[in-house]
Design a protein around this motif. Structure first.
Motif, PDB file in Angstrom:
ATOM      1  N   ASN A  58       0.835  -1.196   0.000  1.00 45.98           N
ATOM      2  CA  ASN A  58       0.000   0.000   0.000  1.00 45.98           C
ATOM      3  C   ASN A  58       0.873   1.249   0.000  1.00 45.98           C
ATOM      4  OD1 ASN A  58      -2.233   1.644   0.149  1.00 45.98           O
ATOM      5  ND2 ASN A  58      -2.401   1.505   2.368  1.00 45.98           N
ATOM      6  N   PHE A  59       1.049   1.855  -1.191  1.00 46.47           N
ATOM      7  CA  PHE A  59       1.844   3.068  -1.303  1.00 46.47           C
ATOM      8  C   PHE A  59       0.921   4.242  -1.606  1.00 46.47           C
ATOM      9  CE2 PHE A  59       4.970  -0.208  -2.184  1.00 46.47           C
ATOM     10  CZ  PHE A  59       6.084   0.239  -1.501  1.00 46.47           C
ATOM     11  N   SER A  60       0.888   5.219  -0.709  1.00 43.25           N
ATOM     12  CA  SER A  60       0.057   6.406  -0.895  1.00 43.25           C
ATOM     13  C   SER A  60       0.673   7.305  -1.963  1.00 43.25           C
ATOM     14  CB  SER A  60      -0.080   7.169   0.424  1.00 43.25           C
ATOM     15  OG  SER A  60      -0.589   8.463   0.202  1.00 43.25           O
ATOM     16  N   GLU A  61      -0.113   7.593  -3.000  1.00 42.70           N
ATOM     17  CA  GLU A  61       0.379   8.460  -4.077  1.00 42.70           C
ATOM     18  C   GLU A  61       0.703   9.845  -3.532  1.00 42.70           C
ATOM     19  OE1 GLU A  61      -1.230  10.332  -8.304  1.00 42.70           O
ATOM     20  OE2 GLU A  61      -2.147   8.515  -7.506  1.00 42.70           O
ATOM     21  N   GLU A  62      -0.117  10.314  -2.580  1.00 42.61           N
ATOM     22  CA  GLU A  62       0.113  11.632  -1.991  1.00 42.61           C
ATOM     23  C   GLU A  62       1.428  11.676  -1.220  1.00 42.61           C
ATOM     24  OE1 GLU A  62      -2.067  14.762   1.123  1.00 42.61           O
ATOM     25  OE2 GLU A  62      -3.078  12.905   0.510  1.00 42.61           O
ATOM     26  N   SER A  63       1.718  10.595  -0.465  1.00 41.58           N
ATOM     27  CA  SER A  63       2.959  10.580   0.315  1.00 41.58           C
ATOM     28  C   SER A  63       4.177  10.497  -0.596  1.00 41.58           C
ATOM     29  CB  SER A  63       2.959   9.395   1.295  1.00 41.58           C
ATOM     30  OG  SER A  63       3.059   8.156   0.625  1.00 41.58           O
ATOM     31  N   TYR A  99      12.848   5.260  -4.044  1.00 38.44           N
ATOM     32  CA  TYR A  99      13.036   4.872  -5.447  1.00 38.44           C
ATOM     33  C   TYR A  99      11.908   5.448  -6.310  1.00 38.44           C
ATOM     34  CZ  TYR A  99      12.940   1.736  -9.522  1.00 38.44           C
ATOM     35  OH  TYR A  99      12.889   1.222 -10.788  1.00 38.44           O
ATOM     36  N   ARG A 100      10.670   5.307  -5.843  1.00 38.91           N
ATOM     37  CA  ARG A 100       9.517   5.803  -6.609  1.00 38.91           C
ATOM     38  C   ARG A 100       9.553   7.326  -6.729  1.00 38.91           C
ATOM     39  NH1 ARG A 100       4.166   2.585  -6.249  1.00 38.91           N
ATOM     40  NH2 ARG A 100       4.818   0.427  -5.974  1.00 38.91           N
ATOM     41  N   ALA A 101       9.916   7.992  -5.632  1.00 39.53           N
ATOM     42  CA  ALA A 101       9.994   9.457  -5.658  1.00 39.53           C
ATOM     43  C   ALA A 101      11.061   9.920  -6.648  1.00 39.53           C
ATOM     44  CB  ALA A 101      10.299   9.981  -4.257  1.00 39.53           C
ATOM     45  N   SER A 102      12.197   9.228  -6.694  1.00 40.60           N
ATOM     46  CA  SER A 102      13.278   9.575  -7.620  1.00 40.60           C
ATOM     47  C   SER A 102      12.852   9.362  -9.068  1.00 40.60           C
ATOM     48  CB  SER A 102      14.531   8.743  -7.312  1.00 40.60           C
ATOM     49  OG  SER A 102      14.987   8.998  -5.996  1.00 40.60           O
ATOM     50  N   LYS A 103      12.122   8.277  -9.319  1.00 39.25           N
ATOM     51  CA  LYS A 103      11.615   8.013 -10.667  1.00 39.25           C
ATOM     52  C   LYS A 103      10.624   9.101 -11.076  1.00 39.25           C
ATOM     53  CE  LYS A 103      11.951   4.379 -12.747  1.00 39.25           C
ATOM     54  NZ  LYS A 103      12.826   3.930 -13.876  1.00 39.25           N
ATOM     55  N   LEU A 104       9.805   9.516 -10.109  1.00 41.00           N
ATOM     56  CA  LEU A 104       8.805  10.550 -10.373  1.00 41.00           C
ATOM     57  C   LEU A 104       9.477  11.856 -10.794  1.00 41.00           C
ATOM     58  CD1 LEU A 104       5.707  11.008 -10.220  1.00 41.00           C
ATOM     59  CD2 LEU A 104       6.050  11.848  -7.902  1.00 41.00           C
ATOM     60  N   LEU A 105      10.652  12.124 -10.222  1.00 41.65           N
ATOM     61  CA  LEU A 105      11.397  13.345 -10.541  1.00 41.65           C
ATOM     62  C   LEU A 105      12.293  13.183 -11.777  1.00 41.65           C
ATOM     63  CD1 LEU A 105      12.481  14.334  -6.915  1.00 41.65           C
ATOM     64  CD2 LEU A 105      10.818  15.536  -8.347  1.00 41.65           C
ATOM     65  N   ASN A 106      12.249  11.975 -12.361  1.00 43.80           N
ATOM     66  CA  ASN A 106      13.083  11.674 -13.540  1.00 43.80           C
ATOM     67  C   ASN A 106      14.576  11.823 -13.247  1.00 43.80           C
ATOM     68  OD1 ASN A 106      10.907  11.129 -15.376  1.00 43.80           O
ATOM     69  ND2 ASN A 106      10.552  13.340 -15.514  1.00 43.80           N
ATOM     70  N   LEU A 107      14.983  11.489 -12.013  1.00 46.18           N
ATOM     71  CA  LEU A 107      16.398  11.503 -11.681  1.00 46.18           C
ATOM     72  C   LEU A 107      17.106  10.361 -12.398  1.00 46.18           C
ATOM     73  CD1 LEU A 107      16.309  12.198  -7.819  1.00 46.18           C
ATOM     74  CD2 LEU A 107      16.454  13.840  -9.701  1.00 46.18           C
ATOM     75  N   GLU A 108      18.377  10.525 -12.648  1.00 43.72           N
ATOM     76  CA  GLU A 108      19.145   9.499 -13.349  1.00 43.72           C
ATOM     77  C   GLU A 108      19.775   8.498 -12.386  1.00 43.72           C
ATOM     78  OE1 GLU A 108      21.962  11.308 -15.924  1.00 43.72           O
ATOM     79  OE2 GLU A 108      20.441  12.207 -17.241  1.00 43.72           O
ATOM     80  N   THR A 109      20.205   8.986 -11.199  1.00 43.50           N
ATOM     81  CA  THR A 109      20.877   8.100 -10.246  1.00 43.50           C
ATOM     82  C   THR A 109      20.290   8.272  -8.853  1.00 43.50           C
ATOM     83  OG1 THR A 109      22.576   9.736  -9.664  1.00 43.50           O
ATOM     84  CG2 THR A 109      23.036   8.273 -11.550  1.00 43.50           C
TER      85      THR A 109
END
Length: 303
Positions: A58-63, A99-109
């Motif tokens: 259960n991952f909150s999209e808002e969090s 990991y999900r937050a970094s992907k959301l920001l389109n980070l590379e590493t």
């Protein structure tokens, strides 16, 4: 500043080491393995896959959005942990929200601790580390304990040693899984606490569990009030009213089955009334503006 530069230099050295296909490190016995295991490297996000053993579902999209805003301002404060699967191939052990937050920001590493572990070790590490987290709901913790029993074959005594919890605490969490799935969902969504759930466990009949659960929500009962209600239930030997039993006997089987599906989907006990002509009405209760919006999203097919 010198310390930070030294850490960055170490990360670059590890990066060069891990990007050498002729000297790929596959086990703790391989040459230079000690330079990799337990160290931090800026790892390419494209090299990382999600852990299939992740106990959290259960991952909150808002969090995640809030965390992404924090990462954008401050960066990743705590590295994730990954295990090496092959050349430029890693799997998350812990840190999926980061990991999900970094992907959301389109980070590379992303900064990551490197581990080498087999499937069972990876599952155990993920489960134990997740149990220690402060933001897991009681059902997620209970499911993690159950997976350690079912898939790692740990006894409650062994779990007590691994996670640093009393055996009685582990037992109390595991007992929550005996509750009706609707009540478990209510606990995961924060409508009731673990204390409420522990009180409801004392009621064997799940239909009566749900009846009291609805009363907890509608009357906003405290844990102490819930415990008193359950105590009175046992003292009086309460059962469902005859009128309800009679009504349930006249409800068609296809509706009985359907109501259970609706109830599990919406996370509430759904009321259905049927006339002799076969026409009926479905009532979906809600307990707050947040709950109403959650149900609206489910009806609209949104996640």
């Amino acid at each position: 500043m010198a310390k930070a530069n030294k850490k960055q230099a170490l990360g670059r050295g590890l990066s060069a080491l891990l990007n050498d296909p002729d000297n790929d490190i596959k086990s703790a016995k391989d040459k230079n393995a000690e330079k990799v295991i337990g160290n931090i490297i800026e790892l390419d996000l494209d090299f990382i896959e999600v852990n299939p053993f992740q106990p959290r579902t259960n991952f909150s999209e808002e969090s995640i959005q809030e965390l992404a805003s924090s990462v954008k301002e401050l960066g990743i404060i705590q590295p994730i942990t990954v295990r090496k699967l092959g050349f430029n191939k890693y799997q998350l052990v812990s840190g999926e929200r980061r990991y999900r937050a970094s992907k959301l920001l389109n980070l590379e590493t992303i900064p990551a601790y490197i581990r080498i572990a087999n499937d069972q070790e990876s599952l155990e590490m993920a489960l134990v580390e997740n149990i220690q987290r402060q933001d897991l709901d009681p059902i997620e913790i209970a499911l993690s304990y159950q997976r350690l029993i079912d898939e790692i074959q740990l006894t409650q005594e062994q779990m007590s040693e691994r996670v640093g919890k009393k055996r009685s605490t582990i037992t109390n969490y595991l007992r929550l899984l005996k509750l009706d799935p609707i009540i478990q969902t209510g606990m995961r969504d924060g409508f009731i606490s673990m204390g409420h759930g522990r009180a409801l466990i004392a009621i064997d009949d799940q239909a009566d569990q749900l009846e009291i659960y609805e009363k907890i929500l509608s009357d906003k009962l405290s844990v102490r009030e819930t415990e008193d209600l359950v105590r009175n239930y046992h003292q009086k030997g309460e059962a469902k009213p005859t009128s309800k039993n009679t009504e349930s006997e006249t409800v068609p089987k296809y509706i009985k089955k359907g109501v259970q599906v609706f109830s599990e989907y919406f996370g509430h006990k759904i009321d259905v009334k049927v006339s002799k002509s076969g026409k009926g009405k479905i009532t979906i209760p809600f307990h707050s503006e947040e709950d109403f919006n959650r149900i609206k999203k489910l009806v609209q097919g949104e996640k």
